[in-house]
Enzyme design. Structure first.
Site, mmCIF file in Angstrom:
data_model
loop_
_atom_site.group_PDB
_atom_site.id
_atom_site.type_symbol
_atom_site.label_atom_id
_atom_site.label_comp_id
_atom_site.label_asym_id
_atom_site.label_seq_id
_atom_site.Cartn_x
_atom_site.Cartn_y
_atom_site.Cartn_z
ATOM 1 N N ASP A 164 76.509 25.951 74.528
ATOM 2 C CA ASP A 164 75.829 24.958 75.368
ATOM 3 C C ASP A 164 74.907 24.018 74.616
ATOM 4 O OD1 ASP A 164 73.687 26.762 74.940
ATOM 5 O OD2 ASP A 164 72.947 26.573 76.992
ATOM 6 N N GLU A 410 78.402 36.122 71.239
ATOM 7 C CA GLU A 410 79.226 36.102 72.453
ATOM 8 C C GLU A 410 80.677 35.695 72.227
ATOM 9 O OE1 GLU A 410 77.342 33.966 75.647
ATOM 10 O OE2 GLU A 410 75.853 35.550 75.868
ATOM 11 N N TYR A 465 72.400 38.395 82.025
ATOM 12 C CA TYR A 465 71.770 37.447 82.949
ATOM 13 C C TYR A 465 71.822 37.934 84.389
ATOM 14 C CZ TYR A 465 71.135 34.339 79.038
ATOM 15 O OH TYR A 465 70.703 33.807 77.848
ATOM 16 N N GLU A 502 69.375 38.489 74.745
ATOM 17 C CA GLU A 502 69.159 37.364 75.667
ATOM 18 C C GLU A 502 68.998 37.912 77.070
ATOM 19 O OE1 GLU A 502 72.022 34.127 75.637
ATOM 20 O OE2 GLU A 502 72.096 34.122 73.436
HETATM 21 C C1 GCB Z 1 74.316 32.615 76.544
HETATM 22 C C2 GCB Z 1 74.422 31.971 75.208
HETATM 23 C C3 GCB Z 1 73.340 30.932 74.992
HETATM 24 C C4 GCB Z 1 73.155 30.094 76.244
HETATM 25 C C5 GCB Z 1 72.738 31.030 77.372
HETATM 26 C C6 GCB Z 1 72.542 30.309 78.696
HETATM 27 O O1 GCB Z 1 74.756 33.689 76.783
HETATM 28 O O2 GCB Z 1 74.429 32.893 74.153
HETATM 29 O O3 GCB Z 1 73.700 30.137 73.894
HETATM 30 O O4 GCB Z 1 72.227 29.079 76.069
HETATM 31 O O5 GCB Z 1 73.727 31.976 77.558
HETATM 32 O O6 GCB Z 1 71.421 29.925 78.983
HETATM 33 O O7 GCB Z 1 73.518 30.103 79.396
#
Ligand code: GCB
Length: 593
Positions: A164, A410, A465, A502
């Site tokens: 991203d 990832e 997430y 993350e």
């Molecule tokens: C992820 C990625 C990271 C993104 C993040 C997101 O899993 O590793 O590069 O910025 O999600 O915020 O979607």
């Protein structure tokens, strides 16, 4: 490759500043031989900088292809019999370099240094020469990171990729000329051990030419504490001051090879994964920190000492002790600074987005493709990836701050093809550095039920997430799902520690919400608190590195409002309310140590 240092035998001339610059909108400059004279109709550009946010025209900002840089430089007086080397901290993503009309080097990979000896082509002492650099910002299926290009309805080339963050490009790090004797220190590897209160420094020096080697080890006040002769040896330091998290004590190994002197900083420490713990100097370490980006307003991905020091001050203010160089190797200055500030680093290659299941943070429509196939990530991609791993380890192996190599972020990791792709790469990393744990960062599509490569690695690093991309706004369900998943990993891999690399929601700073819903500052506080509660109930979870240290620039997308907003800090480095909540937790954890 050694970091550039000024010593009694080496002079350094920094070529940063204002260069001539041209966006090659027809990508014709190589055929038109622009390197043979002044760039036609050039503008100016700062070096180092990403060019993208410096220019004002959208077409130039999003240009896909060549970018030209040029300046005059001078062969230093007093060079004598020494050699003159031209060195780039990085050029993103590939570069061709000419001295006058002569091509002197080509380099691929946007986040690692390269250098070339230009003594024989640059002219006599005191003379000037024309230095021209053609940077290419294109990503293909055979670059790391990968990407692909497609023409839009106007016939204009567009760049796509499966990560991203915005594809900033340009000369991102310092450009230097330096001198060194013809016989010189070419490389050094330092491995340290601890025996009681004694520090052991094993060193191995590679010399260009036939000079004999001797070394002196100096403590931080410059006092000699050990010495030896020979290219390889083992030094003992009684009552050593060990490098440790929060205590970046550094010795200097002063290497003498003939006339050449090179100072290699040394932190005496050990790292080991034992059971579900990661031990630094034999003590369990818990990671408190973030995934970060090299990302700043206007500068893009350029290294900047002002921002670097400020970012470290903010991390210290918050009580962090570590970060991951997501999603590429950071500037050498950052690694040096992490050493001296006692920060612990998970050092990542630029292998991000090897996964057609994600793109710009969400699944893309282009996904009829397979990640690993002859047309997509293939043998040549794997060879490029292996080079990136080896070059990263060659650059950063002597940094005490680095405790884990992360060979990818990832990637697809639930297919047989992914296993075939990654098994040799995990092995290559171990071969390049048998002293540090190796890992990769796992995406939420790869669960304990379907994932196929974790057994190749020493640690489990998870990006999750729950509460954001899944179970959005429902933290009770998010917590349940998170616990189920951790239980699954522990069942499949009972002997491995887990680090959360993350987690966190996008948060518009200033968006207050009585009902504490997603995108609000309250939701960021709540979602992080939920994750922390879960982490605290699993001793096997040995780290929390949230996403992200600061908001950052991304590709446009319906999930991104002016960039990725998962920062603890805004892009201009103001703390969001959650930063204070996390600060309280981390300072308390630091006290409890
Ligand atoms: C992820 C990625 C990271 C993104 C993040 C997101 O899993 O590793 O590069 O910025 O999600 O915020 O979607």
């Amino acid at each position: 490759m050694l970091t550039v240092r000024e010593t009694s035998s080496r002079n350094v001339f920094v070529l940063d500043g204002v260069w001539d610059f041209k966006v090659d909108d027809q990508n014709s400059g190589i055929n038109d031989r622009w390197f043979t004279g002044p760039l036609p109709d050039s503008q100016t550009m700062a070096v180092p900088a990403s060019f993208n946010d410096v220019v004002t025209c959208t077409e130039a900002r999003d240009h896909v292809g060549y970018l030209w840089y040029q300046r005059e430089a001078r062969v230093p007086r007093g060079l004598g019999e020494d050699r003159l080397v031209l060195r780039f901290g990085s050029a993103t993503h590939s570069a061709i370099v000419w001295v006058n009309d002569t091509e002197v080097t080509r380099h691929e990979g946007g986040y690692l240094p390269f250098e070339v000896d230009i003594t024989d082509v640059s002219g006599s002492e005191g003379e000037t020469f024309r230095l021209t650099v053609c940077v290419d910002n294109r990503l293909s299926w055979e670059t790391i990171p990968p990407g692909y290009m497609k023409k839009d309805s106007t016939g204009r080339e567009r760049q796509f990729y499966y990560h991203d963050f915005y594809n900033y490009a340009g000369i991102h790090r310092s450009v230097k000329l330096y001198t060194r004797p013809a016989d010189h220190v070419e490389n050094v590897t330092v491995v340290t051990e601890i025996e009681g209160t004694t520090g052991i420094v094993n060193y191995e020096v590679v010399v260009a030419g036939g000079a004999d080697v001797s070394v002196r080890l100096l403590d931080a006040s410059g006092q000699q504490v050990a010495e030896a002769s020979g290219a390889k040896g083992r030094l003992s330091v009684p009552n050593a001051h060990f490098w440790a998290p929060g205590d970046g004590y550094l010795y200097t190994l002063e290497i003498h090879a003939g006339e050449d002197v090179y100072p290699q900083t040394v932190g005496i420490r050990t790292v080991e994964v034992r059971g579900t713990e990661l031990l630094i100097n034999g003590k369990p370490f818990y990671f408190r920190g973030y995934g970060r980006h090299e990302d700043n307003i206007v500068r893009g991905k350029a290294h900047d000492n002002v921002m670097m020091i400020h970012d470290f001050e903010l991390m210290k203010w918050q009580g962090a002790n570590s970060f991951r160089t997501s999603h590429y190797p950071y500037a050498e200055e950052v690694m040096d600074y992490a050493d001296r500030e006692g920060f612990v680093v998970i050092d990542e290659t630029s292998a991000v987005g090897l996964n057609v299941g994600i793109g710009g943070g969400i699944a893309t429509a282009e996904n009829k493709l397979k990640t690993f196939s002859p047309e997509t990530c293939n043998e040549r991609t794997q060879a490029a990836h292996r080079r990136e791993i080896e070059k990263l380890i060659a650059r950063d192996k002597n940094h005490p701050c680095v405790v884990i190599w992360s060979i990818a972020n990832e990637p697809e990791s639930f297919t047989e093809e992914s296993r075939e792709y990654f098994a040799p790469l995990a092995e290559a990393a171990r071969k390049a550095d048998p002293t540090r744990p190796v890992g990769y960062v796992n995406v939420m599509l790869a669960t304990p039920d379907n994932e196929k490569i974790t057994d190749l690695f020493d640690v489990i690093m998870l990006n999750r997430y729950n509460g954001w991309y899944v179970q959005t706004g429902n933290l009770a369900d998010a917590e349940a799902a998170l616990r189920t998943e951790i239980d699954g990993w522990l069942k499949n891999y009972p002997g491995k520690p887990i680090i959360f690399t993350e987690y966190g929601p996008d948060t518009m700073n200033g968006n207050a919400d009585l009902y504490r819903r997603p995108w609000s500052q309250e939701y960021q506080i709540d979602m992080l608190a939920m994750f922390h509660k879960v982490f605290d109930s699993y001793p096997e979870v040995i780290g929390e590195q949230m996403w992200n240290f600061a908001d950052f620039s991304t590709v446009p997308g319906i999930m991104r409002v002016g960039g990725n907003k998962k920062g603890m800090f805004t892009r201009d480095r103001n703390p969001k309310p959650a930063a204070y909540a996390v600060r309280e937790r981390w300072l308390r954890m630091r006290e409890e140590l």
